[in-house]
Design a protein around this motif. Structure first.
Motif, PDB file in Angstrom:
ATOM      1  N   VAL A  81      24.460  20.955 -13.390  1.00 53.06           N
ATOM      2  CA  VAL A  81      24.752  20.209 -12.162  1.00 53.06           C
ATOM      3  C   VAL A  81      23.763  19.064 -11.987  1.00 53.06           C
ATOM      4  O   VAL A  81      24.145  17.968 -11.594  1.00 53.06           O
ATOM      5  N   SER A  82      22.504  19.281 -12.313  1.00 52.04           N
ATOM      6  CA  SER A  82      21.504  18.222 -12.151  1.00 52.04           C
ATOM      7  C   SER A  82      21.821  17.013 -13.035  1.00 52.04           C
ATOM      8  O   SER A  82      21.643  15.863 -12.618  1.00 52.04           O
ATOM      9  N   ALA A  83      22.303  17.244 -14.247  1.00 56.02           N
ATOM     10  CA  ALA A  83      22.673  16.131 -15.139  1.00 56.02           C
ATOM     11  C   ALA A  83      23.894  15.391 -14.593  1.00 56.02           C
ATOM     12  O   ALA A  83      23.948  14.157 -14.634  1.00 56.02           O
ATOM     13  N   LEU A  84      24.854  16.133 -14.068  1.00 58.41           N
ATOM     14  CA  LEU A  84      26.028  15.517 -13.458  1.00 58.41           C
ATOM     15  C   LEU A  84      25.624  14.663 -12.266  1.00 58.41           C
ATOM     16  O   LEU A  84      26.053  13.510 -12.132  1.00 58.41           O
ATOM     17  N   VAL A  85      24.771  15.187 -11.410  1.00 58.27           N
ATOM     18  CA  VAL A  85      24.303  14.453 -10.231  1.00 58.27           C
ATOM     19  C   VAL A  85      23.574  13.178 -10.642  1.00 58.27           C
ATOM     20  O   VAL A  85      23.824  12.101 -10.092  1.00 58.27           O
ATOM     21  N   ASN A  86      22.665  13.276 -11.616  1.00 60.63           N
ATOM     22  CA  ASN A  86      21.916  12.092 -12.059  1.00 60.63           C
ATOM     23  C   ASN A  86      22.854  11.002 -12.548  1.00 60.63           C
ATOM     24  O   ASN A  86      22.656   9.821 -12.255  1.00 60.63           O
ATOM     25  N   SER A  87      23.875  11.385 -13.276  1.00 62.16           N
ATOM     26  CA  SER A  87      24.821  10.400 -13.791  1.00 62.16           C
ATOM     27  C   SER A  87      25.684   9.827 -12.666  1.00 62.16           C
ATOM     28  O   SER A  87      25.895   8.613 -12.601  1.00 62.16           O
ATOM     29  N   LEU A  88      26.183  10.684 -11.779  1.00 60.39           N
ATOM     30  CA  LEU A  88      26.995  10.207 -10.659  1.00 60.39           C
ATOM     31  C   LEU A  88      26.223   9.197  -9.815  1.00 60.39           C
ATOM     32  O   LEU A  88      26.736   8.124  -9.478  1.00 60.39           O
ATOM     33  N   LYS A  89      24.978   9.520  -9.489  1.00 60.31           N
ATOM     34  CA  LYS A  89      24.176   8.629  -8.647  1.00 60.31           C
ATOM     35  C   LYS A  89      23.771   7.362  -9.389  1.00 60.31           C
ATOM     36  O   LYS A  89      23.825   6.263  -8.833  1.00 60.31           O
ATOM     37  N   GLY A  90      23.372   7.488 -10.645  1.00 55.85           N
ATOM     38  CA  GLY A  90      22.928   6.327 -11.415  1.00 55.85           C
ATOM     39  C   GLY A  90      24.037   5.328 -11.674  1.00 55.85           C
ATOM     40  O   GLY A  90      23.880   4.123 -11.434  1.00 55.85           O
ATOM     41  N   VAL A  91      25.184   5.818 -12.145  1.00 56.77           N
ATOM     42  CA  VAL A  91      26.301   4.919 -12.458  1.00 56.77           C
ATOM     43  C   VAL A  91      26.828   4.261 -11.186  1.00 56.77           C
ATOM     44  O   VAL A  91      27.093   3.055 -11.154  1.00 56.77           O
ATOM     45  N   GLN A 105      23.201  -5.079   0.428  1.00 54.82           N
ATOM     46  CA  GLN A 105      22.049  -5.891   0.019  1.00 54.82           C
ATOM     47  C   GLN A 105      21.122  -6.179   1.201  1.00 54.82           C
ATOM     48  O   GLN A 105      19.907  -6.202   1.041  1.00 54.82           O
ATOM     49  N   ARG A 106      21.684  -6.390   2.391  1.00 58.24           N
ATOM     50  CA  ARG A 106      20.857  -6.664   3.571  1.00 58.24           C
ATOM     51  C   ARG A 106      20.061  -5.436   4.004  1.00 58.24           C
ATOM     52  O   ARG A 106      18.898  -5.538   4.359  1.00 58.24           O
ATOM     53  N   LYS A 107      20.703  -4.271   3.988  1.00 57.50           N
ATOM     54  CA  LYS A 107      20.070  -3.075   4.548  1.00 57.50           C
ATOM     55  C   LYS A 107      19.251  -2.266   3.538  1.00 57.50           C
ATOM     56  O   LYS A 107      18.385  -1.504   3.926  1.00 57.50           O
ATOM     57  N   LEU A 108      19.551  -2.400   2.260  1.00 56.24           N
ATOM     58  CA  LEU A 108      18.845  -1.616   1.247  1.00 56.24           C
ATOM     59  C   LEU A 108      18.188  -2.548   0.245  1.00 56.24           C
ATOM     60  O   LEU A 108      18.744  -2.864  -0.790  1.00 56.24           O
ATOM     61  N   ARG A 109      17.003  -2.957   0.544  1.00 55.66           N
ATOM     62  CA  ARG A 109      16.272  -3.805  -0.382  1.00 55.66           C
ATOM     63  C   ARG A 109      15.647  -2.945  -1.479  1.00 55.66           C
ATOM     64  O   ARG A 109      15.346  -1.786  -1.277  1.00 55.66           O
ATOM     65  N   GLY A 110      15.447  -3.531  -2.637  1.00 56.36           N
ATOM     66  CA  GLY A 110      14.788  -2.819  -3.727  1.00 56.36           C
ATOM     67  C   GLY A 110      15.743  -2.181  -4.713  1.00 56.36           C
ATOM     68  O   GLY A 110      15.319  -1.609  -5.696  1.00 56.36           O
ATOM     69  N   GLY A 111      17.023  -2.249  -4.464  1.00 56.35           N
ATOM     70  CA  GLY A 111      17.992  -1.780  -5.446  1.00 56.35           C
ATOM     71  C   GLY A 111      18.378  -0.319  -5.374  1.00 56.35           C
ATOM     72  O   GLY A 111      19.353   0.082  -5.990  1.00 56.35           O
ATOM     73  N   ALA A 112      17.633   0.515  -4.658  1.00 51.90           N
ATOM     74  CA  ALA A 112      17.975   1.939  -4.607  1.00 51.90           C
ATOM     75  C   ALA A 112      19.080   2.160  -3.571  1.00 51.90           C
ATOM     76  O   ALA A 112      18.949   1.771  -2.418  1.00 51.90           O
ATOM     77  N   LEU A 113      20.166   2.758  -4.001  1.00 52.40           N
ATOM     78  CA  LEU A 113      21.274   3.057  -3.094  1.00 52.40           C
ATOM     79  C   LEU A 113      21.132   4.442  -2.490  1.00 52.40           C
ATOM     80  O   LEU A 113      21.338   4.643  -1.297  1.00 52.40           O
ATOM     81  N   TRP A 114      20.758   5.420  -3.321  1.00 50.15           N
ATOM     82  CA  TRP A 114      20.757   6.815  -2.897  1.00 50.15           C
ATOM     83  C   TRP A 114      19.357   7.339  -2.599  1.00 50.15           C
ATOM     84  O   TRP A 114      18.394   6.962  -3.249  1.00 50.15           O
ATOM     85  N   SER A 115      19.280   8.249  -1.672  1.00 53.13           N
ATOM     86  CA  SER A 115      18.063   9.027  -1.458  1.00 53.13           C
ATOM     87  C   SER A 115      17.853   9.868  -2.713  1.00 53.13           C
ATOM     88  O   SER A 115      18.831  10.275  -3.353  1.00 53.13           O
ATOM     89  N   PRO A 116      16.614  10.150  -3.093  1.00 51.78           N
ATOM     90  CA  PRO A 116      16.406  10.947  -4.308  1.00 51.78           C
ATOM     91  C   PRO A 116      16.873  12.403  -4.163  1.00 51.78           C
ATOM     92  O   PRO A 116      17.119  13.076  -5.145  1.00 51.78           O
TER      93      PRO A 116
END
Length: 142
Positions: A81-91, A105-116
Motif C-alpha cells: 500500500v505504501s508503494a501504491l500511495v507514493n506513486s499515486l501522490k507523486g504522479v 499555484q497561488r495557494k501552494l507555493r513550492g510545488g508540493a501538492l499533498w501533505s506527507p
C-alpha cells in the motif's frame, strides 16, 4: 476431492491466490488548503485510475472536496500500500503542476501538492469479529 470454486465476480485470481482486498485512502492537500475544483478532481480521477492500472489495481470509487480526496482501491496482495500511495501522490502532483491550475499555484507555493501524511484503512469482506469467530470455530486436529 477438490473444493468447488467460489463464483463471486468480485474475487480476483492471481497465479497462486484468490483475493479480494480493498483499501480506503485519504490524501490531504499541503496545509489543508482548499485548492481543488471540479476540473482538478476530474483530472485526478483519470491519473489515479491510470496509476492503479500500472499496479494491476482498480480504482473502484473516487471523489473529493476542495482540500482532500478519497479513493477506494481494489489491489492485489503483491502490492505494498505504501508503494501504491507514493506513486499515486507523486504522479498526480506532477500532473497537476504541469496543468498550471492558477488556484493551486497561488495557494501552494513550492510545488508540493499533498501533505506527507495519509490515511489508509483496509475495508471490505466480513467484519473482523465474524472472521475471528470463524477462525475460532475451526476444528483443530487431534
Amino acid at each position: 476431492m477438490a473444493r468447488p470454486r467460489i463464483k463471486d465476480p468480485e474475487m480476483r485470481h492471481g497465479r497462486h491466490c484468490v483475493f479480494l482486498m480493498h483499501v480506503h485512502l485519504v490524501f490531504l492537500t499541503k496545509y489543508q488548503r482548499g485548492v481543488f475544483t471540479k476540473a482538478v478532481i476530474n483530472d485526478l480521477r483519470v491519473v489515479f485510475a491510470s496509476v492503479c492500472r500500472d499496479f494491476e489495481a482498480e480504482l473502484v470509487e473516487f471523489d473529493g472536496e476542495d482540500d482532500h480526496v478519497h479513493l477506494l482501491v481494489n489491489y492485489p496482495p503483491k502490492v505494498a500500500v505504501s508503494a501504491l500511495v507514493n506513486s499515486l501522490k507523486g504522479v498526480s502532483s506532477r500532473m497537476i503542476r504541469q496543468k498550471n491550475y492558477p488556484t493551486i499555484q497561488r495557494k501552494l507555493r513550492g510545488g508540493a501538492l499533498w501533505s506527507p501524511s495519509y490515511f489508509a484503512g483496509a475495508c471490505g469482506g466480513a467484519p473482523i469479529e465474524i472472521g475471528r469467530q470463524y477462525i475460532a470455530q475451526q476444528k483443530t486436529p487431534h
